[in-house]
Write an enzyme that holds these catalytic residues in place. Structure first.
Site, PDB file in Angstrom:
ATOM      1  N   SER A  70       0.879  -1.239   0.061  1.00 57.47           N
ATOM      2  CA  SER A  70      -0.025  -0.090  -0.016  1.00 57.47           C
ATOM      3  C   SER A  70       0.961   1.356   0.113  1.00 57.47           C
ATOM      4  O   SER A  70       2.113   1.170   0.268  1.00 57.47           O
ATOM      5  CB  SER A  70      -0.967  -0.023   1.303  1.00 57.47           C
ATOM      6  OG  SER A  70      -1.719  -1.029   1.425  1.00 57.47           O
TER       7      SER A  70
HETATM    8  N1  SAH Z   1      -0.674  -5.247   3.827  1.00 61.42           N
HETATM    9  C1  SAH Z   1       0.071  -5.286   2.738  1.00 61.42           C
HETATM   10  C2  SAH Z   1      -0.863  -5.098   1.672  1.00 61.42           C
HETATM   11  C3  SAH Z   1      -0.742  -6.287   0.562  1.00 61.42           C
HETATM   12  S1  SAH Z   1      -1.929  -6.160  -0.597  1.00 61.42           S
HETATM   13  C4  SAH Z   1       1.525  -4.801   2.732  1.00 61.42           C
HETATM   14  O1  SAH Z   1       1.663  -3.991   3.615  1.00 61.42           O
HETATM   15  O2  SAH Z   1       2.289  -5.142   1.923  1.00 61.42           O
HETATM   16  C5  SAH Z   1      -3.331  -7.061   0.183  1.00 61.42           C
HETATM   17  C6  SAH Z   1      -3.071  -8.314   0.438  1.00 61.42           C
HETATM   18  O3  SAH Z   1      -4.208  -9.154   0.807  1.00 61.42           O
HETATM   19  C7  SAH Z   1      -2.528  -9.358  -0.759  1.00 61.42           C
HETATM   20  O4  SAH Z   1      -1.319  -9.983  -0.655  1.00 61.42           O
HETATM   21  C8  SAH Z   1      -3.700 -10.488  -0.956  1.00 61.42           C
HETATM   22  O5  SAH Z   1      -3.011 -11.511  -1.301  1.00 61.42           O
HETATM   23  C9  SAH Z   1      -4.313 -10.721   0.449  1.00 61.42           C
HETATM   24  N2  SAH Z   1      -5.584 -11.107   0.826  1.00 61.42           N
HETATM   25  C10 SAH Z   1      -6.450 -10.999  -0.212  1.00 61.42           C
HETATM   26  N3  SAH Z   1      -7.513 -11.569  -0.008  1.00 61.42           N
HETATM   27  C11 SAH Z   1      -7.120 -11.922   1.342  1.00 61.42           C
HETATM   28  C12 SAH Z   1      -7.784 -13.168   2.454  1.00 61.42           C
HETATM   29  N4  SAH Z   1      -9.229 -13.413   2.107  1.00 61.42           N
HETATM   30  N5  SAH Z   1      -7.312 -13.455   3.553  1.00 61.42           N
HETATM   31  C13 SAH Z   1      -5.959 -13.148   3.735  1.00 61.42           C
HETATM   32  N6  SAH Z   1      -5.221 -12.161   2.589  1.00 61.42           N
HETATM   33  C14 SAH Z   1      -5.986 -11.839   1.614  1.00 61.42           C
END
Ligand code: SAH
Length: 218
Positions: A70
Site C-alpha cells: 500500500s
Molecule cells: N498489508 C500489505 C498489503 C498487501 S495487498 C502490505 O503492507 O504489503 C493485500 C493482500 O491481501 C494481498 O497480498 C492479498 O493476497 C491479500 N488477501 C486478499 N484476500 C485475502 C484473504 N481473504 N485473506 C488473507 N489475505 C488476503
C-alpha cells in the site's frame, strides 16, 4: 519491538524522512507513535529489488502475484485511525509484503496477520523473522474467518477490499475495539470504513475513498 539491533543510518534515511514529512504529516497524520514507526521501518526492505529506488514514493508498488504494497500515507493513516497503544492486540488480513504488519508491530503489543497467497505468506514470514519481529505471528489462509483462536482483537486492519465486511471479523472485535476496512466493488474506488464496538454495538463511520486489491476467498 522489532528491528535490527544495530539501527544505523541506511542510504534511504533522507528519502524516508521526506516521505514522512511530505506525504504523511502534510496530509494530517499526527499520532506520534505512528510517525515514529513510519520513520523507523525501512520500506525498501519489503519490496522487490527492481522497485527499491521507488520505495519512498507516494504510491503503491507491485510485490508480485498481482498484489501491491500500500501507499505509505494509507499505511500511516490506517495505523493512526485504529488508535494503537503498546497494550493492544491486532489482527491484519492481507500480510502481503509484511510492511503494514511491521509498522503495526512497532506501536502495539502483538500482531497476528493472515495472507491468502502461499508464496507471499512464506516470503513475508521469512522477512519479518529476519528483521527480528518476534511480536508478529503470520499464517497462510483465508482471512475471511479471522483468527478465532486468538480473538478478541483490539484492532483489526484489513488491507484487501471485500464487497461486504466479513461477519467473523466483526464478531472477533473486542469491546472498544476498532476495525478499519476498505469496502466496495473489485477494481473500482472503495470506501474506507471504520467500525467501533461500544457496549456490544457496532458504530460505523465512512473515512475516505481508497483503491485496494480485491479480497479473495479460498
Ligand atoms: N498489508 C500489505 C498489503 C498487501 S495487498 C502490505 O503492507 O504489503 C493485500 C493482500 O491481501 C494481498 O497480498 C492479498 O493476497 C491479500 N488477501 C486478499 N484476500 C485475502 C484473504 N481473504 N485473506 C488473507 N489475505 C488476503
Amino acid at each position: 519491538m522489532g528491528g535490527f539491533i544495530f539501527q544505523q543510518g541506511d542510504k534511504y534515511e533522507a528519502a524516508r524522512e521526506r516521505m514522512v514529512t511530505q506525504q504523511i504529516i502534510n496530509r494530517g497524520v499526527t499520532n506520534a507513535a505512528t510517525l515514529k514507526a513510519m520513520r523507523k521501518v525501512q520500506r525498501h526492505l519489503f519490496i522487490p529489488k527492481e522497485y527499491e529506488r521507488e520505495a519512498y514514493d507516494d504510491n503503491p508498488l507491485p510485490i508480485g502475484y498481482g498484489q501491491t504494497i500500500s501507499q505509505p500515507y494509507i499505511v500511516a493513516y490506517m495505523t493512526e485511525v485504529v488508535r494503537p497503544t503498546l497494550k493492544k492486540k491486532a489482527l491484519e488480513i492481507g500480510t502481503g509484503s509484511g510492511y503494514q504488519a511491521a509498522v503495526l508491530a512497532e506501536v502495539v503489543d502483538k500482531v497476528y496477520t493472515i495472507e491468502i497467497v502461499p508464496e507471499l505468506a512464506r516470503e513475508s514470514t521469512e522477512r519479518l523473522k529476519k528483521l527480528g519481529y518476534n511480536n508478529i505471528i503470520c499464517k497462510y489462509g483465508d482471512g475471511y474467518k479471522g483468527w478465532p483462536e486468538q480473538a478478541p482483537f483490539d484492532i483489526i486492519i484489513v488491507t484487501a477490499a471485500p464487497e461486504q465486511i466479513p461477519q467473523p471479523l466483526i464478531d472477533q472485535l473486542a469491546e472498544n475495539g476498532r476495525l478499519v476496512i476498505p469496502v466496495g466493488p473489485p477494481s473500482a474506488v472503495q470506501e474506507l470504513i471504520l467500525l467501533e464496538k461500544k457496549n456490544g454495538k457496532i458504530e460505523k463511520s465512512r473515512l475516505t475513498f481508497v483503491r485496494f486489491v480485491p479480497f479473495r476467498r479460498l
